[in-house]
Design a protein around this motif. Structure first.
Motif, PDB file in Angstrom:
ATOM      1  N   ARG A 190       0.813  -1.215   0.000  1.00 27.84           N
ATOM      2  CA  ARG A 190       0.000   0.000   0.000  1.00 27.84           C
ATOM      3  C   ARG A 190       0.852   1.274   0.000  1.00 27.84           C
ATOM      4  N   TYR A 191       2.180   1.111  -0.025  1.00 30.11           N
ATOM      5  CA  TYR A 191       3.085   2.260  -0.020  1.00 30.11           C
ATOM      6  C   TYR A 191       3.952   2.250  -1.280  1.00 30.11           C
ATOM      7  N   PRO A 192       4.526   3.380  -1.666  1.00 28.47           N
ATOM      8  CA  PRO A 192       5.395   3.434  -2.854  1.00 28.47           C
ATOM      9  C   PRO A 192       6.527   2.415  -2.768  1.00 28.47           C
ATOM     10  N   ILE A 193       6.738   1.688  -3.845  1.00 25.90           N
ATOM     11  CA  ILE A 193       7.684   0.586  -3.838  1.00 25.90           C
ATOM     12  C   ILE A 193       9.125   1.050  -3.705  1.00 25.90           C
ATOM     13  N   ASP A 194       9.435   2.246  -4.181  1.00 23.53           N
ATOM     14  CA  ASP A 194      10.830   2.686  -4.188  1.00 23.53           C
ATOM     15  C   ASP A 194      11.296   3.267  -2.858  1.00 23.53           C
ATOM     16  N   ILE A 195      10.465   3.196  -1.827  1.00 20.27           N
ATOM     17  CA  ILE A 195      10.939   3.616  -0.496  1.00 20.27           C
ATOM     18  C   ILE A 195      11.646   2.467   0.218  1.00 20.27           C
ATOM     19  N   TYR A 196      11.571   1.242  -0.366  1.00 15.34           N
ATOM     20  CA  TYR A 196      12.146   0.067   0.262  1.00 15.34           C
ATOM     21  C   TYR A 196      13.524  -0.258  -0.324  1.00 15.34           C
ATOM     22  N   HIS A 197      14.254  -1.084   0.395  1.00 14.56           N
ATOM     23  CA  HIS A 197      15.522  -1.612  -0.097  1.00 14.56           C
ATOM     24  C   HIS A 197      15.258  -2.448  -1.355  1.00 14.56           C
ATOM     25  N   ARG A 198      16.246  -2.534  -2.253  1.00 11.51           N
ATOM     26  CA  ARG A 198      16.049  -3.214  -3.531  1.00 11.51           C
ATOM     27  C   ARG A 198      15.677  -4.690  -3.363  1.00 11.51           C
ATOM     28  N   VAL A 199      16.146  -5.333  -2.293  1.00  9.12           N
ATOM     29  CA  VAL A 199      15.779  -6.727  -2.050  1.00  9.12           C
ATOM     30  C   VAL A 199      14.284  -6.844  -1.759  1.00  9.12           C
ATOM     31  N   ILE A 200      13.790  -5.940  -0.929  1.00  9.05           N
ATOM     32  CA  ILE A 200      12.360  -5.939  -0.612  1.00  9.05           C
ATOM     33  C   ILE A 200      11.545  -5.588  -1.850  1.00  9.05           C
ATOM     34  N   ARG A 201      12.049  -4.648  -2.662  1.00  9.28           N
ATOM     35  CA  ARG A 201      11.352  -4.302  -3.902  1.00  9.28           C
ATOM     36  C   ARG A 201      11.230  -5.517  -4.813  1.00  9.28           C
TER      37      ARG A 201
END
Length: 261
Positions: A190-201
């Motif tokens: 439910r949140y913007p994907i690019d706020i996470y670390h690349r592994v989580i993305r």
């Protein structure tokens, strides 16, 4: 047509049952509304301290959150399998289901239907309308059909993942507790994907594709062109995960030997 007829007959009986207890129905909807309000307050508190979240404005994140609530409501209404292990495997109700000449998954979906969960889409649509007005977004006539397609795709992604988790019960004797953990993980979509670390993305895109439930399809309406390709993959990803889930289910049913085995 037989399955369609059975579906609407189940739905009619379900509505008759629920309307006998209108107060309970109202209380249940209000409790869901309060849970959504808590998440909304959290977003507002975050943006009370920062104007941007990795380049996303408050209203854009609100739009994503509102969009997320719509496929989530559809999923909650028709694919409520959170207690499948306890009810159908441990208590043995799967034996009853398998004696009927209708696909077992279809029967369980109908038995666990909670149509009142569809009301959860209303706050989502209201939040989207509010954010759209604030962002001065413009829409085309065909965006309604794209929206419906994205919502169905998102709901099928949810259904595919949780049906697949339910099939673990066919192969493991012990009670499983993966469902609650997965519900928590799903909230990341439910949140913007690019706020996470690349592994989580990567995980939220290709392993547990909850990003296709919220941020990716919502990006199309927010005119985030860098995510258009992902947005239009939503129906395909939903169909793929749902087909895989049904295949796993069928394999699990073939392995199932009854509660006394």
């Amino acid at each position: 047509m037989f399955y369609v007829s059975v579906f609407f007959q189940y739905m009619a009986q379900y509505m008759k049952t629920k309307l006998q207890y209108r107060a309970d129905l109202l209380i249940e909807w209000l409790s869901d509304l309060m849970a959504q309000a808590v998440n909304l307050v959290f977003l507002l508190v975050v943006f009370g301290h920062t104007p941007l979240l990795h380049g996303w404005t408050r209203d854009e994140v609100l739009f994503i959150y509102g969009f997320f609530l719509v496929p989530y409501a559809v999923f909650g209404a028709f694919f409520n399998l959170w207690d499948f292990n306890e009810r159908y495997i441990v208590q043995g109700e799967m034996d009853r289901v398998l004696t009927r000449p209708v696909h077992s998954l279809f029967q369980i979906i109908l038995e666990r239907m909670e149509l009142e969960s569809l009301l959860g889409a209303i706050p989502g649509l209201i939040i989207m309308a509010y954010a759209s007005d604030r962002l001065a977004l413009t829409f085309h006539w065909y965006d309604v059909f794209i929206f419906i397609l994205f919502v169905i795709g998102g709901a099928f992604i949810y259904a595919g993942i949780f049906i697949s988790l339910a099939t673990i019960s066919f192969f493991a004797d012990a009670r499983t507790s993966i469902m609650p953990m997965m519900y928590n993980i799903s909230s990341y979509g439910r949140y913007p994907i690019d706020i996470y670390h690349r592994v989580i993305r990567y995980i939220l895109t290709w392993v547990l594709p909850f990003a296709f439930v919220g941020v990716y399809p919502a990006s199309y309406f927010l005119n985030r062109q860098e995510w258009y390709g992902y947005a239009f993959m939503t129906p395909a990803v939903g169909a793929l995960f749902f087909v895989i889930a049904v295949m796993l289910w069928n394999a699990g049913v073939r392995r199932y030997r009854g509660t006394g085995s």
